[in-house]
Design an enzyme around this catalytic site. Structure first.
Site, short mmCIF file in Angstrom:
data_model
loop_
_atom_site.label_atom_id
_atom_site.label_comp_id
_atom_site.label_asym_id
_atom_site.label_seq_id
_atom_site.Cartn_x
_atom_site.Cartn_y
_atom_site.Cartn_z
N ARG A 1 -7.61 -26.76 16.91
CA ARG A 1 -7.10 -26.98 15.56
C ARG A 1 -7.30 -28.43 15.15
O ARG A 1 -7.70 -28.72 14.03
CB ARG A 1 -5.63 -26.58 15.48
CG ARG A 1 -5.41 -25.12 15.21
CD ARG A 1 -6.14 -24.21 16.19
NE ARG A 1 -5.88 -22.80 15.96
CZ ARG A 1 -4.90 -22.13 16.55
NH1 ARG A 1 -4.09 -22.71 17.40
NH2 ARG A 1 -4.74 -20.85 16.29
N ASP B 1 -11.22 -21.67 19.18
CA ASP B 1 -10.38 -20.91 18.25
C ASP B 1 -11.14 -20.73 16.94
O ASP B 1 -12.28 -21.15 16.81
CB ASP B 1 -9.02 -21.60 18.03
CG ASP B 1 -7.90 -20.59 17.89
OD1 ASP B 1 -7.99 -19.74 16.99
OD2 ASP B 1 -6.95 -20.62 18.70
N HIS C 1 -9.40 -14.95 17.66
CA HIS C 1 -9.44 -16.42 17.66
C HIS C 1 -10.87 -16.87 18.00
O HIS C 1 -11.07 -17.84 18.73
CB HIS C 1 -8.44 -17.00 18.66
CG HIS C 1 -7.00 -16.77 18.28
ND1 HIS C 1 -6.29 -17.65 17.50
CD2 HIS C 1 -6.15 -15.77 18.57
CE1 HIS C 1 -5.06 -17.19 17.34
NE2 HIS C 1 -4.95 -16.05 17.97
N ASP D 1 -4.40 -12.99 22.63
CA ASP D 1 -3.25 -12.92 21.72
C ASP D 1 -3.70 -12.58 20.30
O ASP D 1 -4.86 -12.72 19.95
CB ASP D 1 -2.52 -14.27 21.73
CG ASP D 1 -3.45 -15.42 21.37
OD1 ASP D 1 -4.62 -15.40 21.80
OD2 ASP D 1 -3.02 -16.33 20.65
N GLU D 2 -2.74 -12.17 19.50
CA GLU D 2 -2.88 -12.04 18.04
C GLU D 2 -4.26 -11.51 17.63
O GLU D 2 -5.04 -12.21 17.01
CB GLU D 2 -2.65 -13.40 17.38
CG GLU D 2 -1.29 -13.97 17.67
CD GLU D 2 -1.09 -15.36 17.08
OE1 GLU D 2 0.00 -15.64 16.58
OE2 GLU D 2 -2.04 -16.18 17.14
N TRP E 1 4.82 -15.81 25.82
CA TRP E 1 5.06 -16.81 24.77
C TRP E 1 6.00 -16.32 23.69
O TRP E 1 6.71 -17.10 23.08
CB TRP E 1 3.73 -17.29 24.16
CG TRP E 1 3.05 -16.32 23.24
CD1 TRP E 1 2.24 -15.29 23.61
CD2 TRP E 1 3.11 -16.29 21.81
NE1 TRP E 1 1.79 -14.62 22.49
CE2 TRP E 1 2.31 -15.21 21.37
CE3 TRP E 1 3.76 -17.08 20.85
CZ2 TRP E 1 2.14 -14.90 20.03
CZ3 TRP E 1 3.59 -16.76 19.51
CH2 TRP E 1 2.79 -15.69 19.11
N TYR F 1 7.87 -24.48 22.93
CA TYR F 1 6.85 -24.75 21.93
C TYR F 1 7.09 -26.14 21.33
O TYR F 1 7.97 -26.32 20.49
CB TYR F 1 6.82 -23.64 20.86
CG TYR F 1 5.78 -22.59 21.22
CD1 TYR F 1 5.66 -22.16 22.53
CD2 TYR F 1 4.90 -22.08 20.28
CE1 TYR F 1 4.70 -21.23 22.90
CE2 TYR F 1 3.93 -21.14 20.63
CZ TYR F 1 3.84 -20.73 21.94
OH TYR F 1 2.89 -19.82 22.31
N ASP G 1 5.29 -27.81 19.41
CA ASP G 1 4.86 -28.05 18.02
C ASP G 1 6.01 -27.75 17.06
O ASP G 1 5.90 -28.03 15.87
CB ASP G 1 3.63 -27.20 17.67
CG ASP G 1 3.81 -25.70 17.88
OD1 ASP G 1 4.65 -25.31 18.74
OD2 ASP G 1 3.13 -24.91 17.20
N THR H 1 -1.84 -27.61 17.66
CA THR H 1 -2.06 -28.84 16.89
C THR H 1 -2.48 -28.62 15.44
O THR H 1 -3.16 -29.46 14.88
CB THR H 1 -3.11 -29.72 17.61
OG1 THR H 1 -4.32 -28.96 17.74
CG2 THR H 1 -2.64 -30.17 18.98
N GLU H 2 -2.07 -27.51 14.83
CA GLU H 2 -2.42 -27.33 13.41
C GLU H 2 -2.03 -28.55 12.59
O GLU H 2 -2.77 -28.98 11.70
CB GLU H 2 -1.69 -26.10 12.83
CG GLU H 2 -2.28 -24.77 13.20
CD GLU H 2 -1.64 -24.16 14.43
OE1 GLU H 2 -1.05 -24.92 15.23
OE2 GLU H 2 -1.74 -22.93 14.61
#
Ligand SMILES: [Zn+2]
Length: 721
Positions: free
Chosen positions: A117, A146, A218, A281-282, A352, A377, A379, A429-430
């Protein structure tokens, strides 16, 4: 002679046996006996022995008058002994006479860094490893690929870095929905030479590097570089927004697997680690559902055409990658979503989404690494006063929350506990673009994490940990690390004083620095009232407080309250809130604190998910005719308005009669989000017990990204008038 007298005094100080006031080691050693005298490091002999009877990573330190003996059976044991000695050494270069036996609780003590990110260069990654080393951590999980960038050079696929490592621009603000861009290109990658340099540097610090190549979602940076790898074959740009791209690897094409295997061959050459993290994930599966090749693959595999069909297709990808890696002696780690499919028991699960996935995985015989977003987390915001914080993704994980994490649950059997390899914190790190910000998010939460990873629960003590932080920050300062200072500020908890039916503020802070407060709205100073016990705040008063420190500048904390008839009343809660947003419950619902910030992390937003909110308030003789609740709606974040509000009354707290009720339709997509108030009016009553039920949305609507999942309902206060 004056000069000689001064010299004589200095010699006396050095030779004295005054005990050092603070012997502070983070993480806390397993066994430590501290003697009364000191030795000067420059004057004693340091003897290193390899003692094979010690467990891996354990060490012993014995500081005597004329020598220091360090014993360990592994390189890491010696490295950790060295870290401990460094922390024991005072400014005059002296070490107290100690006997230490130390060994970690968990074999896996990790930190994760997302460089996709935002890219961080070789020097900053090395600095990250240095920070891990002072905390005796041994595993660096490196998130290298990603949707927003591919960061590792793969010789066979040069476009991955030529094209896939750069994005044209980056989202401004939250950047998940209704996105605006900064127009500034961002990118960067590590050459294979640089990767080798970092892996070697990490090894010199006792740290194994586990690379993550996220499969099959991703993956936009890869499929943007090689469009033939996605289902549609269409050209896409590397994403500059956040969220998860629907453009994932096609599971129907053999080219996808050929690509993965070739990439992983080079990855395995670069990273000697036993584990490769394959993400998982996702994974949005909309493209797979429409792709003839993916459909053909499912048919060929005999995957039943039911609601789990696409999940099983992902499991096929996971298992195929695992088999390939196993042929090369490697093991996989995946995020807890991979449990949803039928995967091999040899896969290690990284939990997570809370700890449930990890617990289920351990029960099913998988090894597990706990990285719950509820505690690990980094972040997430570390303060509720988000107006004073650098912009973050949301959430709330402060130092105390990290410290409180316990990966074992009481129900776990010894066999299941043995599957918990360890604990890791993640740093996505968005919103983190600079090294200073990166370090601010890490420290001091990483210090708290190190005790979770290293110390048995009976060896943990948050009060002692805070005391030790006065020494740890000197190390941060000496090494030039930026760090967050919240623990050195006034830390308020707003409860209620039931006897006087008003809010009550309890303050804590690191160490024994004095705190002062005012109630008349004036700025607190050293001549204001000294804080000694929780303060009840009466009608019309504003609470302001400050902690006074010589070395660290601090801020004034200020809080006003909205008075109503349920304020400060005894309250019980009948339904479980969401673990992430439960601070101070249930008293926080009647403490008079209203939020103006439209962010779930701010102030005192508390949340329930899928289940109705049900509380009972002891109105204790008040008469009342209105009930109102305040909620914060942000539909793209699954935060919805209530479906109904109900009030019941009772004299005995057992049998309740309905008082009033209203139903609300589920909010349409086009209704603006924001803070909303819902009222119920009824004939005046002075019934003793008031039961309040707020109905939540049990399943997200069709047009939502996560149809069928339960929605969140956020509340800050239940007002009764
Ligand atoms: Zn496909």
């Amino acid at each position: 002679m004056k000069f000689r007298n001064i010299l004589y005094a200095i010699v006396l100080v050095v030779a004295s046996c005054t005990p050092k006031q603070d012997v502070h080691v983070i993480p806390e050693p397993l066994e430590m006996k501290v003697g009364k005298s000191y030795v000067s490091l420059s004057e004693v002999q340091l003897i290193y022995r390899n003692d094979d009877s010690l467990p891996n990573e354990a060490y012993k330190i014995s500081v005597r008058r004329n020598k220091i003996v360090v014993k360990a059976s592994s390189d890491n044991g010696f490295l950790y002994a060295r870290q401990t000695l460094d922390q024991l050494t005072d400014e005059a270069g002296r070490v107290p006479c100690v006997e230490i036996y130390d060994a970690p609780r968990f074999a896996y003590r990790g930190m994760h860094l997302d460089v996709a990110r935002h890219f961080f260069g070789v020097d900053q990654v090395k600095k990250y490893l240095d920070i891990m080393a002072i905390h005796k951590m041994n595993t660096f999980h490196w998130h290298l690929t990603d949707d927003q960038g591919w960061r590792v050079e793969i010789k066979r696929y040069p476009k991955l870095t030529e094209f896939g490592s750069m994005r044209k621009e980056t989202a401004i603000g939250k950047g998940w929905y209704d996105v605006k861009y900064d127009g500034i290109p961002h990118g960067g990658y590590y050459t294979q030479e640089e990767i080798r340099e970092i892996v070697a540097y990490a090894a010199s610090k006792g740290i194994t590097v586990i690379p993550e190549i996220d499969v099959p979602a991703h993956m936009l940076a890869a499929v943007a570089s090689y469009p033939e790898l996605c289902c549609t074959g269409k050209q896409h740009d590397v994403w500059g927004r956040w969220g998860v791209s629907p453009e994932i690897l096609c599971a129907g094409k053999e080219e996808s697997f050929e690509f993965l295997e070739n990439v992983l061959m080079e990855i395995m050459e670069l990273f000697p680690s036993e584990y490769i993290h394959i993400g998982g994930d996702e994974c949005p599966k909309t493209r797979w559902a429409e792709c003839p090749l993916c459909q053909a693959r499912m048919k060929e595999l005999g995957i039943a055409d039911d609601e789990k069909a696409l999940v099983n297709l992902q499991a096929y990808v996971t298992n195929r990658v695992e088999t390939f890696l196993a042929q090369h002696g490697k093991r996989i780690i995946g995020w807890d979503e991979i449990l949803e499919g039928n995967i091999s028991q040899s896969a290690t699960i990284m939990s997570w989404r809370g700890t449930d996935g990890g617990i289920a995985a351990a029960k099913a015989g998988h090894d597990v690494i706990m990285t719950p977003n509820t505690h690990c987390y980094l972040d997430y915001y570390q303060s509720r006063r988000i107006q004073d914080e650098p912009f973050a993704i949301g959430g709330f994980v402060n130092v105390e929350k990290v410290y409180s994490f316990e990966p074992y649950t009481p129900e776990m059997t010894p066999e299941q506990r043995a599957h918990i390899l360890g604990v890791q914190a993640n740093l996505w790190t968005e919103y983190i673009k600079t090294p200073e910000h990166l370090e601010y998010m890490l420290l001091p939460r990483m210090s708290a994490l190190s005790e979770v990873q290293w110390c048995a629960p009976e060896k943990k003590d948050y009060g002692r940990f805070l005391d030790k932080m006065s020494s740890m920050v000197k190390i941060y300062q000496k090494l030039g690390y930026n760090f967050a200072r919240h623990i050195f500020e006034v830390q308020p908890v707003i409860g209620v004083d039931v006897e006087n039916a008003c809010p009550q503020v309890r303050l804590t802070t690191q160490g024994d620095a004095p705190m002062y407060y005012t109630l008349d709205g004036s700025e607190p100073t050293e001549s204001s009232t000294l804080y000694t016990e929780p303060v009840s705040v009466r009608d019309g008063e504003v609470f302001k407080a400050i902690v006074v420190r010589e070395d660290i500048p601090t801020h004034v904390y200020s809080q006003s309250f909205t008075r109503h008839k349920a304020m400060g009343k005894a309250i019980t809660m009948n339904t479980e809130p969401s673990e992430l947003y439960a601070a101070g419950l249930p008293q926080s619902l009647v403490n008079g604190v209203l939020n103006e910030d439209q962010d779930a992390a701010a102030g005192e937003w508390m949340a329930w998910r899928g289940k109705p909110v049900e509380v009972v308030i002891d109105m204790n003789g008040e008469s009342y005719s209105t009930l109102s609740v305040r909620t914060f709606v942000s539909k793209w974040e699954d935060m919805y308005a209530p479906l109904g509000l109900e009030a019941y009354v009772s004299e005995d707290g057992q049998t309740f009669e309905p008082l009033a009720a209203e139903e609300y339709p589920i909010e349409e997509e086009t209704v603006p989000d924001g803070i909303k108030k819902y009222d119920l009016e009824f004939p005046e009553t002075s019934a003793r017990y008031l039961k309040v039920v707020v109905k939540t949305v049990p399943a997200l609507p069709e047009w939502s990204e996560r149809t069928g999942k339960p929605a969140y309902l956020f509340l800050d206060e239940i007002k009764v008038e």
